[in-house]
Structure formats: structure tokens, C-alpha cells
Write a protein that holds these residues in place. Structure first.
Motif, short mmCIF file in Angstrom:
data_model
loop_
_atom_site.label_atom_id
_atom_site.label_comp_id
_atom_site.label_asym_id
_atom_site.label_seq_id
_atom_site.Cartn_x
_atom_site.Cartn_y
_atom_site.Cartn_z
N VAL A 4 0.87 -1.18 0.00
CA VAL A 4 0.00 0.00 0.00
C VAL A 4 0.91 1.24 0.00
CG1 VAL A 4 -1.81 1.24 1.23
CG2 VAL A 4 -1.74 -1.27 1.32
N TRP A 53 0.22 10.09 -7.10
CA TRP A 53 -0.73 9.41 -7.99
C TRP A 53 -1.05 10.40 -9.11
CZ3 TRP A 53 -5.96 10.80 -8.94
CH2 TRP A 53 -6.69 9.87 -9.70
N TRP A 90 -9.18 8.59 -7.11
CA TRP A 90 -8.00 8.31 -6.27
C TRP A 90 -8.36 7.34 -5.15
CZ3 TRP A 90 -6.29 11.10 -1.42
CH2 TRP A 90 -4.99 10.73 -1.05
N TYR A 91 -9.49 7.59 -4.47
CA TYR A 91 -9.88 6.71 -3.36
C TYR A 91 -10.22 5.31 -3.87
CZ TYR A 91 -9.36 10.07 0.31
OH TYR A 91 -8.79 10.94 1.21
N TRP A 99 -8.94 3.92 -6.52
CA TRP A 99 -7.63 3.31 -6.86
C TRP A 99 -6.97 2.78 -5.59
CZ3 TRP A 99 -2.74 5.49 -5.38
CH2 TRP A 99 -1.63 4.83 -5.92
N ARG A 100 -7.01 3.58 -4.51
CA ARG A 100 -6.41 3.13 -3.24
C ARG A 100 -7.16 1.92 -2.68
NH1 ARG A 100 -6.03 8.05 0.55
NH2 ARG A 100 -5.09 6.52 1.92
N GLN A 101 -8.50 1.98 -2.77
CA GLN A 101 -9.29 0.80 -2.32
C GLN A 101 -8.87 -0.45 -3.08
OE1 GLN A 101 -13.51 0.57 -2.38
NE2 GLN A 101 -13.81 1.99 -0.68
N ASN A 114 -4.05 5.18 9.66
CA ASN A 114 -4.36 4.50 8.39
C ASN A 114 -5.85 4.27 8.25
OD1 ASN A 114 -1.63 4.48 8.20
ND2 ASN A 114 -1.37 2.29 8.59
N ASP A 117 -6.91 1.95 6.03
CA ASP A 117 -6.94 0.75 5.17
C ASP A 117 -7.51 -0.51 5.82
OD1 ASP A 117 -4.86 -0.17 6.86
OD2 ASP A 117 -3.29 0.43 5.44
#
Ligand code: OAD
Length: 241
Positions: free
Chosen positions: A29, A39, A63-64, A66-68, A99, A101
Motif C-alpha cells: 500500500v 498518484w 484516487w480513493y 484506486w487506493r481501495q 491509516n 486501510d
């Protein structure tokens, strides 16, 4: 130096842990401020703001999402699992993470507080309803997510310039005030209020240990600063307790 950290933990009854993006780096991550932090040439500070969302919600959601998708395909790493084992060795334990995540919970940590929210939740800008929001990582998301009330959803995370959840912060400070040691790992130590924790711990006479890839503004403050990968150093510490 590792031995000193082990000795401190062995003589402690209660442990407070603060983590940041570096804890999840070995899961693949991306962190926010290391070389892989950009990014599409945007930095976190360009995107993680209410202004950025108001200007271009599709870009921020992209973006979120993509991060997910990265997080969904990632797994907890030995640093997360070492903290699960650490928790089992102490009767009082609190893990405060910056974090979003969910990897600490996925690893099995129990007493976790999230200071910056959770990327798998969304909040309606119209009715305020908070709901689970997880994409299918194999399918592209084309539309802006909306609530059942048809209001626009935003990620249920804390952005720059926004207040952190006060209940989480108060619980953290209450715990910090009565703990023996604060272990801080994987954070650059420049985002407030988490950045205040080492100083607050020192003022309260609490022992402080940092585990980070490199030296940070926290390093000169703490009792013990260990440089290296959290996924290597934390398991080494925990297995000797
Ligand atoms: P940063 O990206 O600022 O810092 C990550 C830290 O982890 C750096 O000091 C790295 O040296 C270190 N690091 C990287 N890999 C590591 C490894 N394998 N083992 C140990 N350390 C490692 O992330 P945070 O400090 O978490 O907030 O950033 C704080 C907040 O700023 C985030 O929660 C996010 C961000 O913008 C919001 O989005 C509101």
C-alpha cells in the motif's frame, strides 16, 4: 538498541501504539510522502481536502477507488501481525492508527481506534448517513457514488483542514495518560494531531519507542529510535517478549 526496546516493553503493563502508512508499506500500500506517494502527479495534500472534492469530486473518488483496489488486493504483513501478538501480551493495549486501510483489523488487532476514518465507508453530503462503500476491484467505477437519498457520497475519512473525531482523540489521550510505553511506527510524524503524541508521552513520563524506515522529527524526541522495516523489527521485538 532492540534489546533496550524489549527491556522497556518487558517492564511495562500497558502499551499504546501509534501507526502510520509505513506499517502497510510492506503490504504494497503506497505511503503518502515516500517516493511512491504520488498518484498521476498529485500528492495526498492535493487530493485529501474538502476543496479538492468540491472542485473535482470525480478525481478525488478516482484516487480513493484506486487506493481501495490496492488495499483489497493487499494482505496484512508481519508488522500488522506482530502488533496482534503484542496486544495478546498486555492486559491493557490500544492501537491508534492514522491509516484508513483496515489492515490492522484484518490482521486480528482488537483494540483499534482510527484517527482518520476508514476508506471502506462513505458519508452522504446531504443527509449525513454513513454507509459501507467497497468497490469491486476488477471493475472500473464510472459514476459518482450517491446515497439512497440521491445526495453525493464522500469518503468517510478525515481530510486536511477537517477536524478529527474528537471521541477517538479523547479516548487516545486518556489511554496515553495511564500507559507505560508508547510505540510509534511507520509515521513521518508531521501530520497533527498524531504528531503531538511523542511529545505528550514524554511530558507524561511515558517511555517512547519509534520503529521507522528512516529518521523522522519524532526520532530526537523518543527514548529509543530503531531504523529499519517495521515488518522485520516489530516481529523481532515481539517474539522476545
Ligand atoms: P507518511 O507517508 O507521511 O509517512 C510514512 C512513514 O513510514 C515514513 O516516515 C517512512 O519512512 C515510513 N516507512 C515506509 N516504509 C516503512 C516500513 N516498511 N517500515 C517502517 N516505516 C516505513 O504517512 P503517515 O505518517 O501515516 O492523512 O501520514 C500521516 C497522514 O498524512 C495520513 O494518515 C494521511 C496523510 O496525508 C490524511 O489523508 C488525512
Amino acid at each position: 538498541m532492540i534489546q533496550k526496546a524489549i527491556d522497556i516493553l518487558k517492564s511495562s503493563k500497558s502499551v499504546f501504539v501509534l501507526t502510520g502508512a509505513g506499517i502497510s508499506a510492506e503490504s504494497g500500500v503506497p505511503t503518502f510522502r515516500d517516493a511512491d506517494g504520488l498518484w498521476k502527479n498529485y500528492s495526498a495534500t492535493d487530493l485529501a481536502t474538502p476543496e479538492a472534492f468540491a472542485r473535482n469530486p470525480a478525481l478525488v473518488w478516482e484516487w480513493y477507488h484506486w487506493r481501495q483496489s490496492i488495499i483489497l488486493k493487499a494482505a496484512p504483513n508481519p508488522a500488522h501481525y506482530a502488533l496482534v501478538e503484542l496486544e495478546k501480551k498486555f492486559s491493557t493495549f490500544l492501537l491508534l492508527t492514522q491509516n484508513v486501510d483496515n489492515l490492522h483489523r484484518r490482521a486480528g488487532s482488537q483494540n483499534v481506534l482510527e484517527l482518520h476514518g476508514n476508506i471502506f465507508r462513505a458519508r452522504c453530503l446531504s443527509c449525513g448517513n454513513v454507509q459501507e462503500h467497497t468497490i469491486d476491484p476488477d471493475n472500473e467505477v464510472n459514476n459518482l457514488p450517491t446515497c439512497s437519498c440521491s445526495g453525493l457520497l464522500r469518503p468517510d475519512v478525515v481530510w486536511f483542514g477537517e477536524p478529527i473525531p474528537q471521541d477517538v482523540w479523547q479516548q487516545s489521550l486518556t489511554f496515553l495518560n495511564q500507559t507505560d510505553v508508547a510505540l510509534i511506527s511507520g509515521t513521518s510524524g508531521i501530520v497533527w494531531p498524531a504528531a503531538a503524541i511523542p511529545e505528550l508521552a514524554k511530558k507524561g513520563g511515558i517511555k517512547t519507542i519509534e520503529v521507522n524506515l528512516e529518521s523522522t522529527p519524532i526520532s530526537p524526541i523518543v527514548d529509543i529510535s530503531l531504523q529499519g522495516k517495521a515488518g522485520e523489527i516489530l516481529p523481532q521485538i515481539v517474539q522476545k517478549l
